[in-house]
Design a protein around this motif. Structure first.
Motif, mmCIF file in Angstrom:
data_model
loop_
_atom_site.group_PDB
_atom_site.id
_atom_site.type_symbol
_atom_site.label_atom_id
_atom_site.label_comp_id
_atom_site.label_asym_id
_atom_site.label_seq_id
_atom_site.Cartn_x
_atom_site.Cartn_y
_atom_site.Cartn_z
ATOM 1 N N GLY A 138 31.979 20.780 36.151
ATOM 2 C CA GLY A 138 31.619 19.431 35.735
ATOM 3 C C GLY A 138 31.303 18.511 36.893
ATOM 4 N N LEU A 139 31.971 18.706 38.030
ATOM 5 C CA LEU A 139 31.735 17.858 39.194
ATOM 6 C C LEU A 139 30.439 18.211 39.908
ATOM 7 C CD1 LEU A 139 35.340 17.586 40.690
ATOM 8 C CD2 LEU A 139 34.021 15.790 39.558
ATOM 9 N N PHE A 140 30.124 19.489 39.944
ATOM 10 C CA PHE A 140 28.934 19.916 40.668
ATOM 11 C C PHE A 140 27.667 19.796 39.831
ATOM 12 C CE2 PHE A 140 31.962 22.366 43.415
ATOM 13 C CZ PHE A 140 31.627 21.699 44.591
ATOM 14 N N VAL A 141 27.814 19.771 38.504
ATOM 15 C CA VAL A 141 26.646 19.653 37.625
ATOM 16 C C VAL A 141 26.811 18.376 36.796
ATOM 17 C CG1 VAL A 141 25.226 20.780 35.868
ATOM 18 C CG2 VAL A 141 26.537 22.165 37.510
ATOM 19 N N PRO A 142 26.223 17.276 37.210
ATOM 20 C CA PRO A 142 26.408 15.978 36.546
ATOM 21 C C PRO A 142 26.129 16.002 35.051
ATOM 22 C CG PRO A 142 25.253 15.704 38.634
ATOM 23 C CD PRO A 142 25.319 17.172 38.376
ATOM 24 N N GLN A 143 25.234 16.890 34.611
ATOM 25 C CA GLN A 143 24.888 16.929 33.191
ATOM 26 C C GLN A 143 26.043 17.438 32.326
ATOM 27 O OE1 GLN A 143 23.164 18.202 35.652
ATOM 28 N NE2 GLN A 143 21.134 17.236 35.674
ATOM 29 N N PHE A 144 27.010 18.068 32.948
ATOM 30 C CA PHE A 144 28.120 18.662 32.196
ATOM 31 C C PHE A 144 29.341 17.731 32.176
ATOM 32 C CE2 PHE A 144 26.596 23.250 33.236
ATOM 33 C CZ PHE A 144 25.515 23.055 32.376
ATOM 34 N N GLY A 145 29.118 16.483 31.811
ATOM 35 C CA GLY A 145 30.205 15.510 31.799
ATOM 36 C C GLY A 145 31.322 15.879 30.841
ATOM 37 N N LEU A 146 30.962 16.412 29.680
ATOM 38 C CA LEU A 146 31.977 16.792 28.691
ATOM 39 C C LEU A 146 32.857 17.905 29.223
ATOM 40 C CD1 LEU A 146 33.207 16.558 25.901
ATOM 41 C CD2 LEU A 146 31.442 18.150 25.052
ATOM 42 N N ILE A 147 32.242 18.850 29.929
ATOM 43 C CA ILE A 147 33.020 19.955 30.507
ATOM 44 C C ILE A 147 34.033 19.415 31.521
ATOM 45 C CG2 ILE A 147 32.866 21.964 32.041
ATOM 46 C CD1 ILE A 147 30.359 22.786 30.643
ATOM 47 N N LEU A 148 33.614 18.416 32.286
ATOM 48 C CA LEU A 148 34.525 17.802 33.257
ATOM 49 C C LEU A 148 35.723 17.183 32.551
ATOM 50 C CD1 LEU A 148 35.325 16.761 36.040
ATOM 51 C CD2 LEU A 148 33.735 14.851 35.711
ATOM 52 N N GLN A 149 35.470 16.453 31.464
ATOM 53 C CA GLN A 149 36.554 15.813 30.722
ATOM 54 C C GLN A 149 37.503 16.860 30.121
ATOM 55 O OE1 GLN A 149 37.103 12.586 30.834
ATOM 56 N NE2 GLN A 149 35.272 12.382 32.113
ATOM 57 N N LEU A 150 36.935 17.939 29.602
ATOM 58 C CA LEU A 150 37.763 19.008 29.039
ATOM 59 C C LEU A 150 38.602 19.675 30.128
ATOM 60 C CD1 LEU A 150 35.244 20.702 26.552
ATOM 61 C CD2 LEU A 150 37.252 19.301 25.986
ATOM 62 N N GLY A 151 38.010 19.841 31.302
ATOM 63 C CA GLY A 151 38.739 20.438 32.413
ATOM 64 C C GLY A 151 39.909 19.588 32.841
ATOM 65 N N ILE A 152 39.692 18.280 32.928
ATOM 66 C CA ILE A 152 40.770 17.364 33.313
ATOM 67 C C ILE A 152 41.870 17.366 32.253
ATOM 68 C CG2 ILE A 152 41.352 14.928 33.643
ATOM 69 C CD1 ILE A 152 38.670 14.564 35.037
ATOM 70 N N LEU A 153 41.475 17.406 30.983
ATOM 71 C CA LEU A 153 42.465 17.465 29.904
ATOM 72 C C LEU A 153 43.292 18.740 30.004
ATOM 73 C CD1 LEU A 153 43.687 16.404 27.276
ATOM 74 C CD2 LEU A 153 41.844 17.576 26.036
ATOM 75 N N ALA A 154 42.616 19.868 30.229
ATOM 76 C CA ALA A 154 43.330 21.142 30.349
ATOM 77 C C ALA A 154 44.263 21.128 31.554
ATOM 78 C CB ALA A 154 42.328 22.294 30.470
ATOM 79 N N PHE A 155 43.794 20.589 32.668
ATOM 80 C CA PHE A 155 44.617 20.538 33.874
ATOM 81 C C PHE A 155 45.831 19.636 33.662
ATOM 82 C CE2 PHE A 155 45.720 19.181 38.200
ATOM 83 C CZ PHE A 155 45.809 20.413 38.827
ATOM 84 N N THR A 156 45.693 18.630 32.800
ATOM 85 C CA THR A 156 46.819 17.735 32.506
ATOM 86 C C THR A 156 47.988 18.502 31.916
ATOM 87 O OG1 THR A 156 45.319 15.857 32.127
ATOM 88 C CG2 THR A 156 47.533 15.693 31.200
ATOM 89 N N PHE A 157 47.706 19.503 31.083
ATOM 90 C CA PHE A 157 48.786 20.307 30.510
ATOM 91 C C PHE A 157 49.514 21.103 31.592
ATOM 92 C CE2 PHE A 157 46.259 19.686 26.606
ATOM 93 C CZ PHE A 157 47.276 19.259 25.765
ATOM 94 N N ALA A 158 48.782 21.562 32.606
ATOM 95 C CA ALA A 158 49.412 22.267 33.718
ATOM 96 C C ALA A 158 50.322 21.326 34.488
ATOM 97 C CB ALA A 158 48.350 22.857 34.636
ATOM 98 N N VAL A 159 49.890 20.078 34.634
ATOM 99 C CA VAL A 159 50.702 19.066 35.320
ATOM 100 C C VAL A 159 51.974 18.772 34.515
ATOM 101 C CG1 VAL A 159 50.782 16.669 36.112
ATOM 102 C CG2 VAL A 159 48.713 18.041 36.454
ATOM 103 N N LEU A 160 51.818 18.622 33.207
ATOM 104 C CA LEU A 160 52.983 18.363 32.352
ATOM 105 C C LEU A 160 53.988 19.503 32.432
ATOM 106 C CD1 LEU A 160 51.267 16.864 29.168
ATOM 107 C CD2 LEU A 160 52.662 15.660 30.865
#
Length: 229
Positions: A138-160
């Motif tokens: 998502g960071l390297f391909v600007p068009q994939f904004g939704l993928i970036l948001q999903l990635g951050i959401l998924a990573f949040t569970f790892a943080v929790l």
């Protein structure tokens, strides 16, 4: 390359704490592994005694290869101790074995934070692996904004997961020290040594949680910065 952007400074505290935690666990474990407990119990014997005194006769204690590879497997109800802990009679061996036994007691009593952590394992594994990959895409391909948001959401569970781990580990250590005292397996000065080993081990979990939180903050800042451009 987002790997080298200014937000990297956010990770410095976590890196320093991680290095300090590794130093503390290494020096504390090594120091107290050279001090034999007055009871002469091995780690395996101490674990077995604690389990029996709490009626957990069906929980097994087995040796496993590796250094500080000790853990409790709730699926099989087996406490697996590294060979030096399993056979050792040092304060370090007894302390580590008692700590893992503390996890078995948590499991048996239905300790909620442990149950919660267990439920987070699948999503945490996904978040730390696939979540990070999604963020990078998502960071390297600007068009994939939704993928970036999903990635951050998924990573949040790892943080929790890392955050939930903290009370589980500290409670296991507290149970271990209490049981070692009540069972008279360690004396006053010995308990202080065991506490030093377990506190040093717990610090590694604090460092891991801090690193996960700061990495998540970093990802969010990078994502927002990209959206502002």
């Amino acid at each position: 390359m987002f790997f080298w952007d200014p937000t990297m400074v956010l990770l410095i505290p976590a890196i320093l704490l991680s290095l300090y935690a590794q130093f503390k666990i290494s020096t504390s474990y090594k120091h107290y592994s050279q001090i034999r407990s007055q009871s002469g119990l091995t780690g395996a014997q101490a674990a077995r005694a604690i389990l029996n005194s709490n009626g957990l006769y069906d929980v097994r204690v087995e040796p496993i290869r590796g250094h500080l590879s000790d853990h409790y497997d709730p699926r099989t109800r087996v406490i697996k101790l590294s060979e030096d802990v399993y056979q050792g009679t040092s304060l370090s061996s007894v302390a580590v074995a008692a700590h893992e036994t503390g996890h078995a007691l948590q499991h048996a009593s239905g300790y909620f934070p442990m149950q919660l952590r267990s439920s987070f394992v699948p999503v945490a594994n996904f978040g730390s692996g696939a979540g990070t990959m999604l963020i990078m895409v998502g960071l390297f391909v600007p068009q994939f904004g939704l993928i970036l948001q999903l990635g951050i959401l998924a990573f949040t569970f790892a943080v929790l997961f890392q955050i939930i781990t903290l009370p589980v580990e500290y409670n296991a250590s507290h149970r271990a020290l209490t049981l070692l005292q009540e069972g008279r397996m360690l004396g006053g000065e010995e308990v202080r040594g065991a506490r030093a080993v377990l506190n040093a081990a717990a610090l590694t979990y604090v460092a891991a949680a801090l690193a996960a939180v700061l990495q998540l903050v970093r990802f969010i800042l990078i994502a927002r910065g990209r959206d502002d451009d």
